[in-house]
Design an enzyme around this catalytic site. Structure first.
Site, PDB file in Angstrom:
ATOM      1  N   ASP A   1     -23.454 -28.566  17.474  1.00 19.63           N
ATOM      2  CA  ASP A   1     -24.767 -28.886  16.886  1.00 19.63           C
ATOM      3  C   ASP A   1     -25.090 -30.361  17.111  1.00 19.63           C
ATOM      4  OD1 ASP A   1     -25.177 -26.298  15.908  1.00 19.63           O
ATOM      5  OD2 ASP A   1     -26.021 -27.054  14.025  1.00 19.63           O
TER       6      ASP A   1
ATOM      7  N   ASP B   1     -17.993 -25.751  16.091  1.00 17.73           N
ATOM      8  CA  ASP B   1     -19.267 -25.436  15.435  1.00 17.73           C
ATOM      9  C   ASP B   1     -20.042 -26.728  15.174  1.00 17.73           C
ATOM     10  OD1 ASP B   1     -21.228 -24.086  14.108  1.00 17.73           O
ATOM     11  OD2 ASP B   1     -20.010 -23.455  12.409  1.00 17.73           O
TER      12      ASP B   1
ATOM     13  N   LYS C   1      -7.207 -32.690  15.129  1.00 26.55           N
ATOM     14  CA  LYS C   1      -7.017 -33.676  14.060  1.00 26.55           C
ATOM     15  C   LYS C   1      -5.509 -33.783  13.829  1.00 26.55           C
ATOM     16  CE  LYS C   1      -8.646 -36.401  10.803  1.00 26.55           C
ATOM     17  NZ  LYS C   1      -9.183 -37.734  11.172  1.00 26.55           N
TER      18      LYS C   1
ATOM     19  N   ASP D   1     -12.825 -36.929  14.760  1.00 23.32           N
ATOM     20  CA  ASP D   1     -13.749 -37.961  14.264  1.00 23.32           C
ATOM     21  C   ASP D   1     -14.163 -38.896  15.396  1.00 23.32           C
ATOM     22  OD1 ASP D   1     -11.034 -38.433  14.118  1.00 23.32           O
ATOM     23  OD2 ASP D   1     -11.067 -39.570  12.261  1.00 23.32           O
TER      24      ASP D   1
ATOM     25  N   TYR E   1     -12.649 -20.038   9.405  1.00 17.94           N
ATOM     26  CA  TYR E   1     -13.702 -19.062   9.120  1.00 17.94           C
ATOM     27  C   TYR E   1     -13.150 -17.645   8.909  1.00 17.94           C
ATOM     28  CZ  TYR E   1     -16.962 -22.703  10.748  1.00 17.94           C
ATOM     29  OH  TYR E   1     -17.666 -23.871  10.906  1.00 17.94           O
TER      30      TYR E   1
END
Ligand SMILES: NC(=O)c1ccc[n+]([C@@H]2O[C@H](COP(=O)([O-])OP(=O)(O)OC[C@H]3O[C@@H](n4cnc5c(N)ncnc54)[C@H](O)[C@@H]3O)[C@@H](O)[C@H]2O)c1
Length: 370
Positions: A252, A248, A192, A224, A141
């Site tokens: 959610d 992030d 990852k 994942d 970001y």
């Protein structure tokens, strides 16, 4: 106690949920004899419209003079076509960077009265209690370049995932501190590492930090798999630490364990001691202006502020208990009402205020007679 609180309502439902949270804080101040001064600042789309800048200098100054900050949310379709530097989200990212708000804590706990509201089966969510520690000022970001380019003669695009080793170390250290001092001493570091070099360095650093906390167990999990495990068996988690974008997305996803995005509070902690508190949800343009948003995430964020920034444990607990009592009484905003009659944003907050006042009255009577 006298405290200054900077309020950045932002856009959409941000204004609605911050407005009613202020009313709850005023009730707390009245009952516990504190003085809270509220200073409003512009951020996001509103700030673009009024000042031509998603994070005006005045807003930064208001924040820096405060003891803590409460933010609603930023964004909306009105500004979606703006150039990147004039997008509302830029204001929030710039504020996080400016104040070095590097550690975002997102507690995920269930309320007994909402177990039926989760799309997951009751037995999977009952007793879930973990915290996501999300890195907030680095990664994709913030990395540069982030732009459209020409590559091998074709139109292409590049975003940059950049982390300094020190940035990884401080967020992982924060997670270990939390796991060691406040929780069940288990960390899941999500990355990852099978694909990304940044994740391989993340893992190395996590292992190094772990040596300083022998009482804490560390496991590594690929992102994942983590996304799947959050649904399959959420009770396994105690503290999850991860980089900005993974955090992030996973938080959610995790919000649905509790039943609604409107329930999840967060604290963004800085290296300077000036922290920011905000719901994890966005500005929800689809329901903005209708007085139907769930204000609980912001009200619980205010409770986190009282505890973390002001050391007001009793007051924080009083808010949490009031929320619990109101939910137990069956009051629900539309996101949780499952088609039944729903309370408005203002009614929900009013009931929380009343529950706070009732509870405090009972405490006072008990104290007087003890
Ligand atoms: N921290 C922030 O300010 C933040 C975070 C996420 C998204 N955004 C911005 O918000 C805008 C909308 O994004 P989005 O729709 O993807 O995410 P969102 O979180 O705003 O909404 C997602 C869904 O959840 C519902 N919802 C969210 N909060 C709720 C609440 N308190 N009560 C009831 N329902 C609620 C919305 O109605 C919507 O259906 C975008 O401009 C986005 O960039 C801002």
């Amino acid at each position: 106690m006298k405290k200054r609180i900077a309020l950045l309502p932002g856009d959409g439902i941000g204004k609605e949920v911050v407005d009613v949270t202020v009313e709850v804080l005023k009730t707390v101040a009245e009952h516990f004899h504190h003085q809270f001064q509220f200073d409003y600042g512009l951020i996001g789309g509103d700030a673009i419209d009024q000042k031509g800048n998603p994070l005006p200098e005045e807003t930064i100054a208001i924040c820096k003079q405060a003891d803590a900050i409460i933010l609603g949310a930023v964004g909306g379709p009105k500004w979606d076509q703006n150039p990147m530097e004039l997008r509302p989200e830029r204001g929030l990212l710039a504020l996080r960077k400016e104040l070095d708000l590097f550690a975002n804590l997102r507690p995920i706990t269930t309320f007994d009265s909402l177990l039926d509201s989760s799309p997951l089966k009751k037995e999977y969510v009952n007793g879930v209690d973990f915290v996501i520690v999300r890195e907030l000022t680095g990664g994709l970001y913030f990395g540069k370049p982030s732009e459209r380019i020409t590559y091998e003669g074709q139109e292409a695009v590049v975003d940059t995932l950049l982390y300094k080793r020190s940035e990884i170390e401080r967020i992982i250290e924060s997670a270990f501190e939390i796991a060691s001092k406040r929780r069940r001493k288990h960390i899941t570091s999500v990355d990852k590492a099978n694909v990304l070099e940044s994740s391989r360095v993340w893992r190395e650093v996590a292992e190094e930090v772990a040596k300083r906390y022998p009482e804490v167990t560390l496991e590594h999990m690929l992102v994942d798999n983590a996304a799947m495990q959050l649904i399959r068996s959420p009770k396994q988690f105690d503290v999850i630490v991860t980089e900005n974008m993974f955090g992030d997305i996973l938080s959610d996803e995790a919000s649905m364990i509790t039943g609604s995005l409107g329930m999840l509070a967060s604290a963004s902690l800085s290296s300077t001691g000036l922290h920011l508190y905000e719901p994890i949800h966005g500005s929800a343009p689809d329901i903005a202006g209708k007085n139907i948003a769930n204000p609980v995430a912001t009200i619980l964020s205010a409770a986190m502020m009282l505890r973390q920034s002001f050391g007001l444990e009793e007051e924080a607990k009083a808010i949490e208990k009031a929320v619990d009592n109101v939910l137990n009484s069956g009051t629900r905003t539309a996101d949780l009402a499952q088609g039944n009659k729903a309370a408005s944003t203002k009614q929900m907050a009013e009931e929380i205020k009343n529950a706070l006042a009732d509870d405090h009255a009972i405490l006072n009577i008990m104290e007087a007679y003890s």
